[in-house]
Motif scaffolding. Structure first.
Motif, PDB file in Angstrom:
ATOM      1  N   GLU A   1     -11.247 -13.582   5.335  1.00  0.00           N
ATOM      2  CA  GLU A   1     -10.061 -12.879   4.658  1.00  0.00           C
ATOM      3  C   GLU A   1      -8.923 -13.314   5.200  1.00  0.00           C
ATOM      4  O   GLU A   1      -7.636 -12.987   5.039  1.00  0.00           O
ATOM      5  CB  GLU A   1     -10.046 -11.380   4.296  1.00  0.00           C
TER       6      GLU A   1
ATOM      7  N   TRP B   1      -8.806  -4.887   5.176  1.00  0.00           N
ATOM      8  CA  TRP B   1      -8.289  -5.620   4.004  1.00  0.00           C
ATOM      9  C   TRP B   1      -8.438  -4.554   3.049  1.00  0.00           C
ATOM     10  O   TRP B   1      -9.511  -3.828   2.765  1.00  0.00           O
ATOM     11  CB  TRP B   1      -8.673  -6.860   3.692  1.00  0.00           C
ATOM     12  N   TYR B   2      -7.409  -4.293   2.295  1.00  0.00           N
ATOM     13  CA  TYR B   2      -7.192  -3.553   0.859  1.00  0.00           C
ATOM     14  C   TYR B   2      -7.393  -4.362  -0.332  1.00  0.00           C
ATOM     15  O   TYR B   2      -6.256  -4.667  -0.350  1.00  0.00           O
ATOM     16  CB  TYR B   2      -6.188  -2.537   1.007  1.00  0.00           C
ATOM     17  N   LYS B   3      -8.050  -4.162  -0.958  1.00  0.00           N
ATOM     18  CA  LYS B   3      -8.248  -4.887  -2.311  1.00  0.00           C
ATOM     19  C   LYS B   3      -7.827  -4.063  -3.522  1.00  0.00           C
ATOM     20  O   LYS B   3      -8.213  -2.909  -3.688  1.00  0.00           O
ATOM     21  CB  LYS B   3      -9.435  -5.706  -2.612  1.00  0.00           C
TER      22      LYS B   3
ATOM     23  N   ARG C   1     -12.196  -2.299  -5.717  1.00  0.00           N
ATOM     24  CA  ARG C   1     -10.964  -2.102  -5.244  1.00  0.00           C
ATOM     25  C   ARG C   1     -11.277  -0.923  -4.101  1.00  0.00           C
ATOM     26  O   ARG C   1     -12.154  -0.145  -4.238  1.00  0.00           O
ATOM     27  CB  ARG C   1      -9.930  -1.880  -6.210  1.00  0.00           C
TER      28      ARG C   1
ATOM     29  N   ASN D   1      -6.930  -7.985  -8.223  1.00  0.00           N
ATOM     30  CA  ASN D   1      -7.623  -8.631  -7.353  1.00  0.00           C
ATOM     31  C   ASN D   1      -7.097  -9.311  -6.042  1.00  0.00           C
ATOM     32  O   ASN D   1      -7.456  -9.978  -5.303  1.00  0.00           O
ATOM     33  CB  ASN D   1      -7.820 -10.045  -8.162  1.00  0.00           C
ATOM     34  N   ASP D   2      -5.660  -8.805  -5.872  1.00  0.00           N
ATOM     35  CA  ASP D   2      -4.827  -9.070  -4.679  1.00  0.00           C
ATOM     36  C   ASP D   2      -5.426  -8.496  -3.564  1.00  0.00           C
ATOM     37  O   ASP D   2      -5.970  -7.227  -3.715  1.00  0.00           O
ATOM     38  CB  ASP D   2      -3.378  -9.009  -4.868  1.00  0.00           C
ATOM     39  N   SER D   3      -4.957  -8.756  -2.271  1.00  0.00           N
ATOM     40  CA  SER D   3      -5.603  -7.788  -0.912  1.00  0.00           C
ATOM     41  C   SER D   3      -4.526  -8.048  -0.142  1.00  0.00           C
ATOM     42  O   SER D   3      -3.742  -8.794   0.145  1.00  0.00           O
ATOM     43  CB  SER D   3      -6.894  -8.356  -0.575  1.00  0.00           C
TER      44      SER D   3
ATOM     45  N   GLN E   1      -3.949 -13.591  -5.496  1.00  0.00           N
ATOM     46  CA  GLN E   1      -5.076 -14.291  -6.528  1.00  0.00           C
ATOM     47  C   GLN E   1      -4.559 -14.139  -7.864  1.00  0.00           C
ATOM     48  O   GLN E   1      -4.713 -13.241  -8.643  1.00  0.00           O
ATOM     49  CB  GLN E   1      -6.510 -13.326  -6.238  1.00  0.00           C
TER      50      GLN E   1
ATOM     51  N   SER F   1      -2.966 -11.820   0.202  1.00  0.00           N
ATOM     52  CA  SER F   1      -3.753 -12.724  -0.638  1.00  0.00           C
ATOM     53  C   SER F   1      -3.343 -12.471  -1.803  1.00  0.00           C
ATOM     54  O   SER F   1      -3.836 -11.401  -2.602  1.00  0.00           O
ATOM     55  CB  SER F   1      -5.356 -12.694  -0.534  1.00  0.00           C
TER      56      SER F   1
END
Length: 439
Positions: free
Chosen positions: A171, A336-338, A309, A346-348, A402, A400
């Motif tokens: 990640e 990481w936190y999604k 999530r 869907n971002d993290s 997405q 991230s």
């Protein structure tokens, strides 16, 4: 193909221009940037043929610090072309899969250009996609079959070793925070992707939550030659020096931990039969080397009842043979936190810390070499001075983005403490941007 990043940007720019022609081009549900080929792609998958093409690009610039504080931007990238074949659908071979993958890497590494002392051996890298040569490679050509309802799985062919052992989540853009760690400290006998080598492994599910794996892989210096594209497709075994034999026990608890959230815990060890020089004196050669590792990954929370999530964590540790290995151990902790934002499920957001520990015997040899050459303290310019390497600490904070399964952007900020383990080199701040496009 000299600049994969430019190719990726060009492809994206051309395809972006189609927005005016297709309102759903940038749909957040779009699986592939080039679409479903009019339904042909999904139909082929249903028949057992799955194709993929992607570009990963990683840019980095030094904000401050490092060996050379000139602000430069370097980019590294990889083009991947692959196909997976479900042979149970194609040929009636139950629980059998085959895979082919070709890769091409290109670009330069900021760490080598400006961050580390050029006289030092590289430890980590601000761009994990860099390395193993700017050549085309056959990275995968294997077949895998399952027996007794996949209780026993057999795999043979050309493959990267961390596909099946010491594997971990990626990640991050920083090398040591991405994927399996063994290839970052014992790369002479452990080959991660994009390098493919001859090997075979077996995985046996000894209990519903427990799996034991055993593998045998060639140690062949020809696999890491980078002189021409021919080297990336050299399939002979003429220069095999021995075998690397990993064994790994994996536990996937179902309900015991963290309210039943998914997790995996692995312990492993390897032995290489290839001769290995002693790190303190090349005059002494050992008849093998060994390593141990621990991989853990666990979802810690779920977001409002959505198990896709929440907060995830990984902890990875490698301990290498003290007699034959420069890097005695590596440690990595990542969180990481999604799906922190409802509008961006869907971002993290990722935060990771990773550390290299250089073998004290290597350091003692470097000190002795400098003393023999008349150096008792760090010399910033002498070409025959050997920088003394200790520990290197890497941190990364990223986001991230997405947009869809087809497009990902990952801006990141990295901090490198003692680049390449040389305390006389200024600690560095690096800004990076990863881009992945699935075509």
């Amino acid at each position: 193909m000299q600049h994969l990043f430019k190719l990726g940007l060009l492809s994206t720019a051309i395809l972006t221009s189609q927005i005016t022609l297709a309102n759903d081009f940038w749909s957040q549900d779009r699986q592939w940037l080039l679409g479903d080929w009019g339904g042909e792609r999904q139909q082929l998958e249903q028949q057992g043929y799955k194709f993929n093409a992607s570009i990963m690009s990683q840019a980095a610039t030094n904000l401050s610090g490092g060996y050379n504080d000139s602000h430069t931007v370097e980019n590294a990238g990889q083009l991947t072309l692959g196909a997976t074949f479900d042979l149970s659908k194609i040929a009636g071979w139950q629980d059998t899969t085959a895979s082919l993958m070709i890769t091409k890497r290109d670009g330069n590494a900021l760490t080598n250009e400006t961050i580390k002392d050029p006289r030092s051996t590289t430890l980590s890298n601000a761009q994990e996609i860099y390395g193993r040569g700017k050549i085309w490679r056959l990275s995968q050509a294997w077949i895998k079959t399952g027996l007794n309802d996949n209780t026993l799985q057999l795999k043979i062919g050309r493959m990267g070793m961390s596909e099946d052992f010491n594997s971990s989540q990626c990640e991050f853009q920083n090398l040591l925070l991405c994927g399996g760690q063994l290839g970052k400290s014992i790369g002479s006998i452990w080959y991660n992707s994009p390098v493919g080598i001859w090997g075979a492994n077996v995985k046996y599910r000894i209990a519903p939550e427990w799996t034991l794996g055993l593998g045998v892989y060639e140690v062949n210096p020809d696999n890491v030659k980078i002189q021409s594209n021919r080297d990336g497709f050299n399939l002979d075994m003429n220069n095999v020096k021995g075998a690397t034999i990993p064994v790994e026990l994996a536990w996937k608890p179902k309900l015991a931990l963290f309210n039943g959230l998914a997790g995996e815990y692995k312990v492993g060890a390897l032995y290489s039969t290839a001769d290995a020089s002693d790190v303190a004196t090349t005059a002494k050669v050992h008849d093998g080397k060994h390593s141990f590792w621990l991989n853990t990954q666990q979802q810690l929370t779920e977001h409002e009842g959505d198990a896709k999530r929440g907060l995830f964590a990984s902890l990875n540790v490698v301990v290498n043979d003290k007699a034959t290995t420069m890097v005695q151990s590596t440690q990595q902790l990542a969180l990481w936190y999604k799906g922190a934002f409802d509008q961006r499920p869907n971002d993290s957001i990722g935060l990771g810390i990773a550390n290299y520990v250089v073998n004290k015997r290597v350091r003692d040899r470097q000190i002795a070499t400098n003393i023999s050459r008349g150096y008792t303290e760090y010399d910033a310019v002498a070409s025959n001075y050997v920088p003394i390497q200790r520990d290197e600490l890497n941190l990364e904070l990223n986001y991230s983005y997405q947009w869809s399964p087809a497009v990902m952007l990952r801006p990141n900020l990295q901090y490198i403490h003692h680049p390449a383990g040389v305390k006389e080199v200024d600690n560095a701040w690096v800004a990076g941007l990863s881009m992945r496009v699935n075509f």
